[in-house]
Design an enzyme around this catalytic site. Structure first.
Site, PDB file in Angstrom:
ATOM      1  N   ASN A 280      -0.117  -9.297   5.240  1.00  0.00           N
ATOM      2  CA  ASN A 280      -0.129  -7.691   5.384  1.00  0.00           C
ATOM      3  C   ASN A 280      -0.124  -7.101   4.033  1.00  0.00           C
ATOM      4  O   ASN A 280       0.180  -7.908   2.833  1.00  0.00           O
ATOM      5  CB  ASN A 280       1.006  -7.319   6.328  1.00  0.00           C
ATOM      6  CG  ASN A 280       0.757  -5.985   7.083  1.00  0.00           C
ATOM      7  OD1 ASN A 280      -0.075  -5.371   6.454  1.00  0.00           O
ATOM      8  ND2 ASN A 280       1.679  -5.925   7.970  1.00  0.00           N
TER       9      ASN A 280
ATOM     10  N   CYS B 193      -5.240   0.378   3.760  1.00  0.00           N
ATOM     11  CA  CYS B 193      -5.021  -1.234   4.114  1.00  0.00           C
ATOM     12  C   CYS B 193      -6.209  -1.909   3.884  1.00  0.00           C
ATOM     13  O   CYS B 193      -6.277  -3.157   3.698  1.00  0.00           O
ATOM     14  CB  CYS B 193      -4.589  -1.214   5.483  1.00  0.00           C
ATOM     15  SG  CYS B 193      -5.602  -0.537   6.818  1.00  0.00           S
TER      16      CYS B 193
ATOM     17  N   HIS C  77      -5.423  -0.733  11.510  1.00  0.00           N
ATOM     18  CA  HIS C  77      -5.056  -1.604  10.264  1.00  0.00           C
ATOM     19  C   HIS C  77      -5.719  -2.771  10.050  1.00  0.00           C
ATOM     20  O   HIS C  77      -6.293  -3.622  10.852  1.00  0.00           O
ATOM     21  CB  HIS C  77      -3.577  -2.101  10.680  1.00  0.00           C
ATOM     22  CG  HIS C  77      -2.931  -2.274   9.542  1.00  0.00           C
ATOM     23  ND1 HIS C  77      -2.867  -1.438   8.135  1.00  0.00           N
ATOM     24  CD2 HIS C  77      -2.124  -3.541   9.188  1.00  0.00           C
ATOM     25  CE1 HIS C  77      -2.123  -2.304   7.439  1.00  0.00           C
ATOM     26  NE2 HIS C  77      -1.425  -3.373   7.879  1.00  0.00           N
TER      27      HIS C  77
ATOM     28  N   GLN D 296       0.742  -1.241  -0.072  1.00  0.00           N
ATOM     29  CA  GLN D 296       0.013   0.050   0.164  1.00  0.00           C
ATOM     30  C   GLN D 296       0.838   1.353  -0.099  1.00  0.00           C
ATOM     31  O   GLN D 296       0.447   2.454  -0.077  1.00  0.00           O
ATOM     32  CB  GLN D 296      -0.960   0.057   1.174  1.00  0.00           C
ATOM     33  CG  GLN D 296      -0.257   0.061   2.478  1.00  0.00           C
ATOM     34  CD  GLN D 296      -1.283  -0.011   3.766  1.00  0.00           C
ATOM     35  OE1 GLN D 296      -1.668  -1.218   4.196  1.00  0.00           O
ATOM     36  NE2 GLN D 296      -1.426   1.045   4.264  1.00  0.00           N
TER      37      GLN D 296
END
Length: 497
Positions: free
Chosen positions: A439, A125, A417, A119
């Site tokens: 992630n 996110c 997040h 990102q």
């Protein structure tokens, strides 16, 4: 570094304040004594940091004397040398916690998405987590080894919709709320922030669909959104004041609608010049792709047709918020992106219910969008999230013991997040030990982009998991029929990941 527990500070009601003059320093501070430090020699510090003016004030001279006494202990001198010259979070990492948080899991989904996404310098996110979930079904449907959806496409339309949502909210609140009220101030604080929630993704996909990244790749401003965001925020705040003034001056609906249309055109112009013109949601695009058998194929369909394989509307959002009753439907007022669309809604459940649902999802081979406070007790380079990772109590001789509910109440923690769960390691009793996390910080973070989350960390800092309704009991599904408890916009559950 000492390991003695600190002496509790008396509650305000227990503090005895003398009315008559106190003759000696010892007598003066007997009334309010704060012994935060107990030297290993068992000697007692007699110098309070409170001044002779009373327990409400700090004394500079007494504080100086306190620090001198503190540094007579060799452990504190060692602590000063270590903690003042490096990041305390790194210095105080516990090796045993790092060793046990391995990338070993006995229950995984059969197919993880690839490549690992990035990102970059943006707050997207939630869009990355959602598209990382969606792409697995697309990769399987089209037999693709590596594939990425366009995050910028949803980012563009989210900004447009949030701008409209903000202007409508300003009009909706103008009559009953002053511009400096808490609600309007909260609206003005971040009219088009990068963050979002699962239900906002549902709204965007339902209205605009999705497209492959090759058809609408990231621009520089998608990857570095702060300048664009600042310009949009400044413009929308100014426009919000103009709309309020027009209402106050008795402007007609037509004039207000015309002014708002001009404002929205400004927003779209800024976004188009920063991000590029996106594909139209109802027009077919042509997409060429290569299968795992190295066959080149072509698909021609609209973004809305492309989104049909996501089944995005059927998933439900579970949260664990111990401040509120469990099996209760929650919503956040004045929070959203598409006006009059699906509101941000949560089913509040016990943490064990949330984790059981996640385990059931992985058994079904399904990835899980989840929201957490990623900055707490974590190391982004090692890719570890563990409540035992950093021993602040050892390093600073302080006690830290807030509960999850207390952290939410005080603003110490909230969802910051969104990521994706793809695996879990279970013990012999079927209890979770650790979780595998995909992630969106590139392959340089963690283990080639993947993190390890301890089950204890999940209990304390995971707040949300988006699951298929089939993995929870009827009593949880029935919560959707309740009238939702309305939380204010500034509630921690209104935080955008």
């Amino acid at each position: 570094m000492g390991n003695a527990e600190s002496t509790p500070v008396p509650a305000p009601s227990a503090v005895r304040r003398r009315q008559s003059p106190i003759q000696s320093l010892d007598e003066k501070f007997d009334a309010v004594r704060i012994d935060h430090y107990q030297p290993s020699t068992q000697a007692t510090l007699t110098h309070s940091i409170l001044s002779s003016g009373g327990p409400e004030h700090v004394s500079g001279s007494s504080t100086t004397q306190y620090t001198r006494e503190l540094l007579k202990d060799s452990k504190n001198r060692l602590g000063l040398s270590a903690l003042s010259t490096a990041n305390p979070s790194t210095v105080l990492e516990v090796p045993s916690a790092i060793l046990k948080d391995t990338q070993t899991f006995n229950l995984t989904i059969p197919h993880e998405g690839s490549p690992v996404t990035n990102q970059r310098s943006s707050g997207r996110c939630w869009i990355f987590a959602a598209t990382n979930v969606f792409r697995i079904a697309i990769q399987q449907k089209y037999d693709i080894q590596s594939f990425e959806l366009s995050q910028a496409y949803l980012f563009f339309w989210d900004k447009v919709e949030k701008a409209n949502y903000f202007l409508e909210s300003i009009l909706d609140t103008a009559e009953d709320y002053d511009v400096d009220s808490r609600l309007v101030s909260a609206l003005m604080a971040s009219p088009v922030g990068d963050g979002g929630q699962w239900d906002m993704i549902v709204n965007l996909v339902a209205k605009y669909g999705i497209v492959p990244q090759t058809l609408y790749p990231d621009s520089w401003n998608a990857q570095n959104s702060s300048t664009m965001d600042r310009l949009l925020t400044t413009k929308l705040r100014e426009d919000g004041l103009k709309l309020r003034a027009m209402l106050k001056d008795g402007a007609g609906e037509g004039d207000i609608a015309g002014a708002k249309e001009t404002m929205m055109q400004d927003v779209v112009r800024i976004l188009t010049l920063c991000l590029g013109p996106p594909p139209a949601a109802d027009e077919k695009f042509t997409w060429e792709y290569t299968t795992t058998k190295h066959t080149v194929k072509t698909a021609s369909l609209t973004p809305l047709e492309f989104a049909e394989s996501t089944n995005v509307k059927k998933f439900i959002s579970l949260v664990n918020d111990p401040r509120n009753p469990y099996n209760r439907l929650l919503t956040v007022q004045n929070l959203g992106n598409v006006w009059d669309a699906r509101p941000v809604t949560y089913i509040n459940v016990d943490k064990d219910v949330l984790k059981s649902a996640c385990i059931a999802m992985i058994k079904k081979g399904l990835p899980i969008f989840f929201g957490s406070d990623v900055g707490k007790m974590s190391d982004s380079q090692k890719g570890i999230m563990d409540t035992d990772l950093v021993d602040y109590e050892l390093g600073f001789n302080v006690k830290l013991g807030m509960s999850k509910a207390q952290r939410l109440l005080t603003g110490e923690s909230q969802m910051t997040h969104a990521m994706v769960l793809t695996a879990v390691h279970l013990d012999e009793q079927g209890k979770a030990v650790r979780w595998r996390v995909e992630n969106s910080w590139s392959e340089t973070a963690g283990t080639k982009g993947y993190f390890v989350m301890s089950d204890g960390w999940m209990d304390e800092f995971c707040y949300q998991a988006v699951v298929d309704p089939s993995v929870v009991g009827k009593e949880v599904r029935d919560v959707l029929g309740q009238e939702a408890k309305k939380l204010p916009l500034w509630d921690p559950m209104g935080a955008l990941a």
